[in-house]
Design a protein around this motif. Structure first.
Motif, PDB file in Angstrom:
ATOM      1  N   SER A   1      -0.003  -9.229  -3.115  1.00 40.10           N
ATOM      2  CA  SER A   1      -1.021  -9.634  -2.376  1.00 40.10           C
ATOM      3  C   SER A   1      -1.408  -9.927  -0.471  1.00 40.10           C
ATOM      4  CB  SER A   1      -1.027 -11.581  -2.293  1.00 40.10           C
ATOM      5  OG  SER A   1       0.141 -11.901  -1.754  1.00 40.10           O
ATOM      6  N   ARG A   2      -0.507  -8.543  -0.960  1.00 40.85           N
ATOM      7  CA  ARG A   2       0.321  -8.261   0.732  1.00 40.85           C
ATOM      8  C   ARG A   2      -1.700  -7.478   1.646  1.00 40.85           C
ATOM      9  NH1 ARG A   2       4.762  -3.862   1.241  1.00 40.85           N
ATOM     10  NH2 ARG A   2       6.383  -5.094   0.397  1.00 40.85           N
ATOM     11  N   ASN A   3      -2.306  -7.352   2.898  1.00 38.63           N
ATOM     12  CA  ASN A   3      -3.500  -7.195   2.867  1.00 38.63           C
ATOM     13  C   ASN A   3      -3.161  -5.203   3.612  1.00 38.63           C
ATOM     14  OD1 ASN A   3      -5.026 -10.057   3.462  1.00 38.63           O
ATOM     15  ND2 ASN A   3      -3.746 -10.084   4.451  1.00 38.63           N
ATOM     16  N   PRO A   4      -4.635  -4.627   3.110  1.00 35.73           N
ATOM     17  CA  PRO A   4      -4.463  -3.248   3.059  1.00 35.73           C
ATOM     18  C   PRO A   4      -4.254  -3.056   4.532  1.00 35.73           C
ATOM     19  CG  PRO A   4      -6.851  -4.128   2.598  1.00 35.73           C
ATOM     20  CD  PRO A   4      -5.856  -4.855   2.524  1.00 35.73           C
ATOM     21  N   ILE A   5      -4.208  -2.202   5.308  1.00 40.89           N
ATOM     22  CA  ILE A   5      -3.894  -1.780   6.603  1.00 40.89           C
ATOM     23  C   ILE A   5      -5.702  -1.687   7.033  1.00 40.89           C
ATOM     24  CG2 ILE A   5      -3.528   0.768   6.575  1.00 40.89           C
ATOM     25  CD1 ILE A   5      -1.378   0.161   9.012  1.00 40.89           C
ATOM     26  N   THR A   6      -5.342  -1.848   8.317  1.00 45.72           N
ATOM     27  CA  THR A   6      -7.645  -1.605   9.221  1.00 45.72           C
ATOM     28  C   THR A   6      -7.264  -0.706   9.538  1.00 45.72           C
ATOM     29  OG1 THR A   6      -6.838  -3.019  10.438  1.00 45.72           O
ATOM     30  CG2 THR A   6      -7.689  -3.834   8.446  1.00 45.72           C
ATOM     31  N   ASP A   7      -8.735  -0.179   9.876  1.00 40.83           N
ATOM     32  CA  ASP A   7      -8.651   0.876  10.338  1.00 40.83           C
ATOM     33  C   ASP A   7      -8.238   0.710  12.581  1.00 40.83           C
ATOM     34  OD1 ASP A   7      -9.503   3.210   8.835  1.00 40.83           O
ATOM     35  OD2 ASP A   7     -11.658   3.263   9.347  1.00 40.83           O
ATOM     36  N   SER A   8      -8.378  -0.677  12.645  1.00 38.25           N
ATOM     37  CA  SER A   8      -7.835  -0.415  13.948  1.00 38.25           C
ATOM     38  C   SER A   8      -6.997  -0.677  14.055  1.00 38.25           C
ATOM     39  CB  SER A   8      -9.184  -2.127  14.218  1.00 38.25           C
ATOM     40  OG  SER A   8      -8.623  -3.113  13.099  1.00 38.25           O
ATOM     41  N   GLU A   9      -5.954  -1.596  13.092  1.00 30.90           N
ATOM     42  CA  GLU A   9      -4.949  -1.210  12.879  1.00 30.90           C
ATOM     43  C   GLU A   9      -4.611  -0.298  13.050  1.00 30.90           C
ATOM     44  OE1 GLU A   9      -3.238  -5.753  10.174  1.00 30.90           O
ATOM     45  OE2 GLU A   9      -4.408  -3.611   9.393  1.00 30.90           O
ATOM     46  N   ILE A  10      -4.402   0.698  12.315  1.00 30.36           N
ATOM     47  CA  ILE A  10      -4.175   2.211  12.502  1.00 30.36           C
ATOM     48  C   ILE A  10      -4.303   3.116  13.914  1.00 30.36           C
ATOM     49  CG2 ILE A  10      -4.616   4.463  12.048  1.00 30.36           C
ATOM     50  CD1 ILE A  10      -5.445   3.146   8.677  1.00 30.36           C
ATOM     51  N   LYS A  11      -4.925   2.920  14.139  1.00 26.43           N
ATOM     52  CA  LYS A  11      -5.521   3.423  15.297  1.00 26.43           C
ATOM     53  C   LYS A  11      -4.937   2.799  16.624  1.00 26.43           C
ATOM     54  CE  LYS A  11      -9.585   3.399  18.517  1.00 26.43           C
ATOM     55  NZ  LYS A  11     -10.943   3.732  19.148  1.00 26.43           N
ATOM     56  N   LYS A  12      -4.336   1.363  16.560  1.00 29.20           N
ATOM     57  CA  LYS A  12      -3.478   0.554  17.832  1.00 29.20           C
ATOM     58  C   LYS A  12      -1.970   0.946  17.599  1.00 29.20           C
ATOM     59  CE  LYS A  12      -1.922  -4.095  18.904  1.00 29.20           C
ATOM     60  NZ  LYS A  12      -0.978  -4.250  18.532  1.00 29.20           N
ATOM     61  N   LYS A  13      -2.267   1.482  16.567  1.00 29.52           N
ATOM     62  CA  LYS A  13      -0.111   1.689  16.303  1.00 29.52           C
ATOM     63  C   LYS A  13      -0.507   3.335  16.602  1.00 29.52           C
ATOM     64  CE  LYS A  13       3.433   2.673  12.659  1.00 29.52           C
ATOM     65  NZ  LYS A  13       3.981   2.524  12.043  1.00 29.52           N
ATOM     66  N   LYS A  14      -1.188   4.327  16.330  1.00 22.94           N
ATOM     67  CA  LYS A  14      -1.454   5.187  16.916  1.00 22.94           C
ATOM     68  C   LYS A  14      -1.276   5.562  18.519  1.00 22.94           C
ATOM     69  CE  LYS A  14      -3.733   9.936  16.063  1.00 22.94           C
ATOM     70  NZ  LYS A  14      -4.842  10.599  15.160  1.00 22.94           N
TER      71      LYS A  14
END
Length: 122
Positions: free
Chosen positions: A29-42
């Protein structure tokens, strides 16, 4: 075996499978990572690299910085997609970039990475 120990054993046998089921349901039931989360982490990875946390080699060139940022973003996906053939100066690799994002997506869902590499080849 005492009656109390037998009760504990039975309780354990009942609860173990249900706790396994609950764990697997929660993992799915985890939520998939979003593009904005990837961008923030990068962006956070770039900041760590700029501050020297990843060592001087990561600041030696823009492509070294990019390879380090990808490794920071997801060590498992970096290993799968780029480690055997890191990005080179001036290289734009759209296919591997998509595979990397797909890898992060699958990891965020707790899924196997089987079949990620090569999934965007034509």
């Amino acid at each position: 075996m005492s009656k109390t120990n037998l009760c504990y054993l039975l309780l354990l046998l009942i609860l173990l499978p249900s706790s396994y089921f609950l764990t697997s349901v929660l993992a799915k039931s985890r939520n998939p990572i979003t593009d904005s989360e990837i961008k923030k982490k990068k962006s956070e990875c770039y900041a760590d690299i700029d501050s020297g946390l990843w060592g001087g080699h990561c600041k030696s060139s823009s492509i070294a910085k990019e390879n380090c940022a990808l490794k920071c973003l997801s060590p498992a996906c970096y290993e799968l997609i780029y480690e055997s053939d890191p990005l080179e100066e001036g290289e734009k690799d759209y296919i591997r970039s998509q595979e990397f994002k797909y890898c992060m997506y699958k990891l965020s869902l707790g899924e196997s990475l089987e079949g990620v590499r090569g999934s965007f080849d034509h």
